[in-house]
Design a protein around this motif. Structure first.
Motif, PDB file in Angstrom:
ATOM      1  N   PRO A 118      -0.855   2.223   5.316  1.00  7.06           N
ATOM      2  CA  PRO A 118      -0.276   0.944   4.881  1.00  7.06           C
ATOM      3  C   PRO A 118      -1.344  -0.136   4.871  1.00  7.06           C
ATOM      4  N   SER A 135      -2.344  -1.197   9.857  1.00  2.18           N
ATOM      5  CA  SER A 135      -1.718  -0.265  10.791  1.00  2.18           C
ATOM      6  C   SER A 135      -2.527  -0.245  12.086  1.00  2.18           C
ATOM      7  N   SER A 152       1.884  -7.513   2.391  1.00  2.00           N
ATOM      8  CA  SER A 152       3.273  -7.775   2.753  1.00  2.00           C
ATOM      9  C   SER A 152       3.548  -7.309   4.173  1.00  2.00           C
ATOM     10  N   ALA A 153       4.392  -8.041   4.892  1.00  2.00           N
ATOM     11  CA  ALA A 153       4.757  -7.644   6.254  1.00  2.00           C
ATOM     12  C   ALA A 153       5.416  -6.276   6.256  1.00  2.00           C
ATOM     13  N   ASP A 154       6.046  -5.917   5.139  1.00  2.00           N
ATOM     14  CA  ASP A 154       6.674  -4.601   5.021  1.00  2.00           C
ATOM     15  C   ASP A 154       5.641  -3.492   4.843  1.00  2.00           C
ATOM     16  N   ASP A 155       4.417  -3.889   4.466  1.00  2.00           N
ATOM     17  CA  ASP A 155       3.340  -2.923   4.255  1.00  2.00           C
ATOM     18  C   ASP A 155       2.458  -2.827   5.496  1.00  2.00           C
ATOM     19  N   THR A 156       3.062  -2.917   6.672  1.00  2.00           N
ATOM     20  CA  THR A 156       2.334  -2.814   7.931  1.00  2.00           C
ATOM     21  C   THR A 156       3.079  -1.850   8.855  1.00  2.00           C
ATOM     22  N   LYS A 157       2.350  -1.303   9.807  1.00  2.00           N
ATOM     23  CA  LYS A 157       2.956  -0.382  10.763  1.00  2.00           C
ATOM     24  C   LYS A 157       2.320  -0.575  12.138  1.00  2.00           C
ATOM     25  N   LYS A 169       4.991  -8.512  14.181  1.00  2.00           N
ATOM     26  CA  LYS A 169       5.424  -9.224  12.973  1.00  2.00           C
ATOM     27  C   LYS A 169       5.256 -10.735  13.074  1.00  2.00           C
TER      28      LYS A 169
END
Length: 314
Positions: free
Chosen positions: A195, A198, A248-253, A257
């Motif tokens: 992502p 990560s 994007s915050a959704d593209d992190t692991k 947040k």
């Protein structure tokens, strides 16, 4: 009415500051070391050494391959396995092929000319043939500014690196934060699809944040996170420590947040933050897993999942 308007304005301003404070949350002991330095170029010792001396493109004239070697056809392409990079595309002699982030694939366009092309010789399109593991439909060509035809893979122009002197060398990996070994499909060679941000467990540093290429992410202790994100790394500093582009915050692991957002620097570059702290990669890291920027100048540190500088005295 005038008094009422001013009161409403003050309330709105206070609410905006409160919201920003809540989002960024100034951490104890991690305040910028002197706000007067924000946006200024730091001392040279803070930047750390670069693997790109000489002409500024990662190679000098004393290490460049001969003109004949630079112009050689790629011949029968091949795919080799790298323990750090996974599947890497090579030419018939086993030399690594690279791609440049400042190029484009749609439409294909090369942005490397002049001294850049001496350090990164373009691979001629003529004579290149696909091999097992390489989709021949991905092979193409682009006309360069000098009229020559350059090989493209998946639309990306291909190059060799002047400092690769033997088959299997990957000395160009990560140079300037813009040059990467090519995978068989023209994408950046990597062991896995990561992502945007990560977390990787480093044997010495523990959990640290890495970018989409698996490269270690760093924080600069002279930056500022509160009340707004500000970078103190500009000019030559930014060449050594490229800013990580927003994701994007959704593209992190695995990354906290809170305060995970992008901002626009005064120079117009958009940069990502972790817990509101600007983040960077290091030009001295050439492969995933490298942490050569750790502790440089006593101001640069790998980033933990909550945005703190790993190993720094706060």
């Amino acid at each position: 009415m005038k008094t009422s308007w001013r009161s409403a304005s003050l309330v709105a301003t206070a609410a905006a500051v409160l919201a920003l404070t809540t989002a960024c949350g100034q951490e104890q002991g991690a305040q910028s070391t002197g706000s007067q330095n924000v946006g200024a170029t730091a001392a040279a010792g803070d930047y750390g050494s670069s693997t790109s001396p000489g002409n500024g493109y990662g190679a000098d004239s004393g290490t460049q391959q001969s003109a004949a070697a630079q112009a050689e056809s790629a011949g029968q392409l091949a795919v080799t396995e790298s323990t750090k990079l996974g599947k890497v595309l090579t030419d018939s002699a086993g030399f690594t092929l690279y791609r440049f982030d400042k190029d484009t694939a749609e439409p294909p366009k090369s942005s490397c000319d002049g001294d850049c092309a001496k350090a990164w010789p373009p691979v001629p399109a003529e004579g290149a043939e696909a091999a097992t593991g390489v989709d021949k439909t991905l092979l193409g060509e682009v006309t360069r500014s000098d009229g020559t035809k350059q090989l493209t893979i998946g639309g990306w122009p291909m190059y060799r690196y002047a400092k690769d002197t033997k088959a299997g060398d990957t000395n160009g990996q990560g140079v300037g934060g813009t040059w990467y070994a090519s995978a068989p499909n023209g994408k950046k060679a990597t062991l896995a699809d990561l992502p945007g941000l990560s977390v990787r467990k480093d044997p010495k540093l523990g959990d640290i944040v890495v970018d989409k290429n698996g490269m270690t992410v760093y924080r600069f202790m002279k930056d500022q996170a509160w009340p707004v994100s500000k970078s103190a790394c500009t000019g030559a500093c930014l060449e050594k420590w490229p800013a990580v582009a927003p994701v994007s915050a959704d593209d992190t692991k695995g990354v906290k947040k809170k305060g995970l957002m992008g901002f626009t620097r005064p120079d117009g570059i958009k940069q990502m933050t972790v817990n509101c702290w600007p983040i960077y990669t290091f030009s001295g890291d050439t492969a995933p897993g490298d942490t050569n920027g750790q502790g440089v100048g006593g101001t640069w540190y790998a980033v933990s999942p909550d945005g703190k500088p790993v190993g720094a005295s706060e």
